[in-house]
Scaffold this active site. Structure first.
Site, PDB file in Angstrom:
ATOM      1  CE  LYS A   1      49.598  43.036  68.438  1.00  0.00           C
ATOM      2  NZ  LYS A   1      48.829  41.971  67.781  1.00  0.00           N
TER       3      LYS A   1
ATOM      4  CB  THR B   1      50.663  38.574  67.082  1.00  0.00           C
ATOM      5  OG1 THR B   1      50.780  37.731  65.929  1.00  0.00           O
ATOM      6  CG2 THR B   1      52.056  39.030  67.492  1.00  0.00           C
TER       7      THR B   1
ATOM      8  CG  LEU C   1      40.627  37.205  69.932  1.00  0.00           C
ATOM      9  CD1 LEU C   1      40.605  36.553  71.301  1.00  0.00           C
ATOM     10  CD2 LEU C   1      39.292  37.870  69.612  1.00  0.00           C
ATOM     11  N   PRO C   2      42.916  40.851  68.499  1.00  0.00           N
ATOM     12  CG  PRO C   2      41.650  42.796  68.252  1.00  0.00           C
ATOM     13  CD  PRO C   2      41.581  41.399  68.749  1.00  0.00           C
TER      14      PRO C   2
ATOM     15  CE  LYS D   1      53.673  37.802  63.923  1.00  0.00           C
ATOM     16  NZ  LYS D   1      52.270  38.002  63.614  1.00  0.00           N
TER      17      LYS D   1
END
Lengths: 298, 298, 298, 298
Positions: A246, A96, A65-66, A171
């Protein structure tokens, strides 16, 4: 294996296709009818909601998902996964998002009797299509071992990073370093060329010296130094500036919550933000070198 | 070959010794009598001044001096090299100075009939003793070829970087990138550990991902991640913070003259300056991670 | 007037006392029994919950809470204000939170038929006790006019900043500029003194030149320049570093959502974070000058 | 009084004219024949060189030159002032140069028997023409007193900043703070407006709050907030970005020599450098706000 898959965007759709190719049965959901239709054509079954995915006999559910708000909605909402999934089913979130949100959702899943892994990826849409993603996975070792063969159908490098949330930590830490290094290379290359050096000679020296880094030897931002990188094709393709932005936002948010200074990280975020605000957010992040190159300003 | 050698400090003395070991005859000068005596004992002949070195039949003169002012003094002064050296003799300056000063001295040498190379090194005192330095060389290709076998007696990697001054350009560009990358790694490692990751696991992920760089995979600043690096021995030895600070000062000065922005480079300079002003200028530059680690502040 | 007041911390308690002194009737709530008891002793009536405050015939409700999550909880929760307050009652939130959350809560209030103002303050606990706060108020002009006499019992300077959320916008913009200016003054004073100037002479020049600012002429961080400022008493009292850090966090968060670069603002946030992580978060924010003063490092 | 004046550029020429208007006799020198002719027409006498100025019976010599190299050339060169001026004559350098160079020249003057003051100015070409400059003066108090009436013919505010070089220190410290504050105001105004505030309302709040500063209340960079500032006329006139850049370069150079961190100062320098490299070095420095305003990027 019967797998539920929620989120069929630019990344999720090719990942789901690779699971089908590997012989898994899939039940999928996305808000976009078109995205669902594409997967159904490839052999998946459609479900009408996350709850409906949870209501099947899928042994494992993957979400892609975003952002954090979507993940919380899908997992924690009244009509969400946790309210409907059978205890014991393994949940894997490949979105993420910030590490603390990942831990919050994982704790809620555990409380409901569901093991959960955070498993963000790197490798982009190209890696998703080719099945060569890297998965950075946080959660229990036993759950990691259970998930490993499934993830291996979508990626090449599956790394266990420690407990819940640590996939996200790995990450954001890596991508913050990447965002800094790329600007460092952009500055070093621009400075050297402004002082009269040939860019290829300079890159050759950096790449065999202590300045060596992925941003220089694999993804050099100076046009003409390498083939097959975004700098060789007008900074199209690749990893967009707004995606880097982001990830730097997630890193600085996580740092704020941990009360941990990230001085260059925060400055890098602002420089990509400046570049994006100038209208270049869709270009590959290595285009940040255009902030520094006088001949590129026109 | 008969070689003149001026500047017998921590770097120059072991470099000169390696030339003697390779069978060259040496005439040396330094302001320190003790430094000269050490080389004389090893077989060199002493000269009373740079002019006296120039007055011998040396076919080539090498200088290794602390800063731009010393280089200008030794070459351009009334009693300096250019006023006394025979035309045609090859001059090699291995000092690390700003590129524009290097070009100014090279132009003066050329006007006097002397070819000149700038050939700053990396590799530190360890590399100087072991004869494994890297030489980054600026100047004419023919002169580079003439110098190559001599430099090879002191270093392992001899790189031609283009015209006069470009050896200095390559060095400041590389070291600026190094200074930035090291802080980037310090921030990424500190952030990941503050968020709960094991430092070795995190380093392993960075080193196989897009954050990969020399500062992470060869010289990791987080204690316990690697052996045989300064972080494993209390940040002693290695490349001192104040030396990094000198190189970042050269980079930002060169950038100012070229009207080239170096945003992260300038910020990195200030962070090392902050750390140095707190009394840590003698520690290896990877100790900059202590600016970021709460447990290391006490 | 009968006023509801929720949140009796270091700021809220003295504000509520000033309303009592001005002759208003108060019904108060706080999670801390002791805080409530203090106000009851001064003449207020206690309520058992925000909902209970809403259930009285109070004509206006004021909230003063630590952060966005508390504000959302008190207003939007199932047992929150909006679920129980009569339509038409004016709601005033004096908490400092991010502008977008303020607008979200105001929109929910409006949907419920309640006008709402965001009215964050500056002036600290001293200003709260003395009734000399500044209120920066966002919302409709008519509602501002209605609130003005009530706010005037707690503050001296009541400013209408425009529509909903603009009180918060004004506060984060001002405090970001303050946080930057203070570091600017710290650097300018430290640099001048390091180069041999007397700090009082230097401050006198800055204060009559184009460097003039509140951080220099009213709150100078260099010890010995002014009396009656935190620098004159070991940086005790005043506006804590961690409070400045909170406001810079709100500013950079709002900037991220608006996709607006704030380069110095983000760097200032990181520098206060660095200083806080070194254990100095409780000192007045002007103590940031100790990051720069060599003699202060010991 | 008979005064020698060397350097008749944009600043020096109107300053010299004001000395003539005040009734002083002038002997002038400049490399530009046209500049000299202009002053001769106004009543000055021309000299053929700095040495020739020194050879007259002038009781005091003023210099106004572009940079440190010119000052050293005019004072210290073989044919320079110090080699020809009579001992006892007071020398005043109004150039803006780095403090250490100012001290070096002053020490050379003193060794030759000449008292010397550094007296850089602020106020721009407008102030030079109107005779309203501010002089920041370093040197002995007795010499300051002697110079005061002469400087008062060219300026309104004559400040003694302490010993030799301190005029330069005051100027670089003030202008560094100015450069930082202006960017701070640019960011605060841009952020507030991006979040929906009216720029005039926001400026009004900043100007009566703790963010108050000269860059906001006297020289606001946001178009439409004030009349009679560069922002009201397309950033023409005023104090050019490249002049700010020169002063920030002097500040960071002086900081480097003093081993004093100036973190925001160095970043501000890089941001003006970025803006200048984009082709805007000729605009007033308040135009830096265009780095931040999306609508201004087109």
């Amino acid at each position: 294996m019967h797998i539920g898959f929620i989120g069929l965007g630019n990344m999720g759709a090719p990942m789901a296709r690779n699971l089908l190719k590997a012989g898994h049965r899939l039940t999928v959901f996305d808000l976009s009818q078109a995205a669902v239709a594409g997967l159904v054509e490839a052999g998946a079954k459609a479900a009408a909601s996350p709850a409906a995915v949870a209501g099947t006999d899928a042994e494992l559910v993957i979400t892609m998902l975003p952002a954090s708000a979507h993940v919380k909605g899908v997992y924690l909402g009244e009509d969400g996964l946790l309210a409907h999934v059978r205890p014991g089913i393994l949940l894997i979130d490949s979105s993420t998002i910030d590490p603390l949100s990942a831990r919050e959702v994982a704790a809620a899943a555990r409380a409901h009797g569901n093991p959960m892994l955070d498993a963000p990826v790197s490798g982009g849409t190209g890696g998703a299509a080719a099945g060569t993603l890297t998965f950075m996975v946080g959660g229990e070792a036993a759950d990691f071992n259970r998930a490993q063969p499934v993830l291996a159908a979508m990626g090449r490098n599956i790394v266990h990073c420690g407990g819940a949330g640590n996939g996200q930590v790995a990450k954001v830490a890596n991508n913050m370093l990447l965002g800094i290094s790329m600007i460092g290379v952009a500055e070093a290359m621009s400075l050297g060329v402004a002082l009269g050096m040939d860019p290829q000679v300079l890159a050759g020296i950096l790449n065999t010296s202590s300045g060596r880094c992925w941003s220089s030897d694999t993804y050099n931002p100076f046009p003409g130094v390498m083939d097959n990188v975004p700098a060789a094709r007008g900074y199209t393709g690749g990893f967009g500036t707004d995606l880097m932005l982001k990830d730097l936002g997630l890193a600085s948010e996580a740092a704020k919550q941990a009360r941990q200074p990230v001085i260059l990280g925060a400055l890098a975020q602002q420089l990509y933000q400046t570049f994006s605000a100038q209208g270049h957010g869709g270009l590959d992040f290595s285009a940040i070198i255009n902030l520094y190159r006088k001949d590129a300003q026109a």
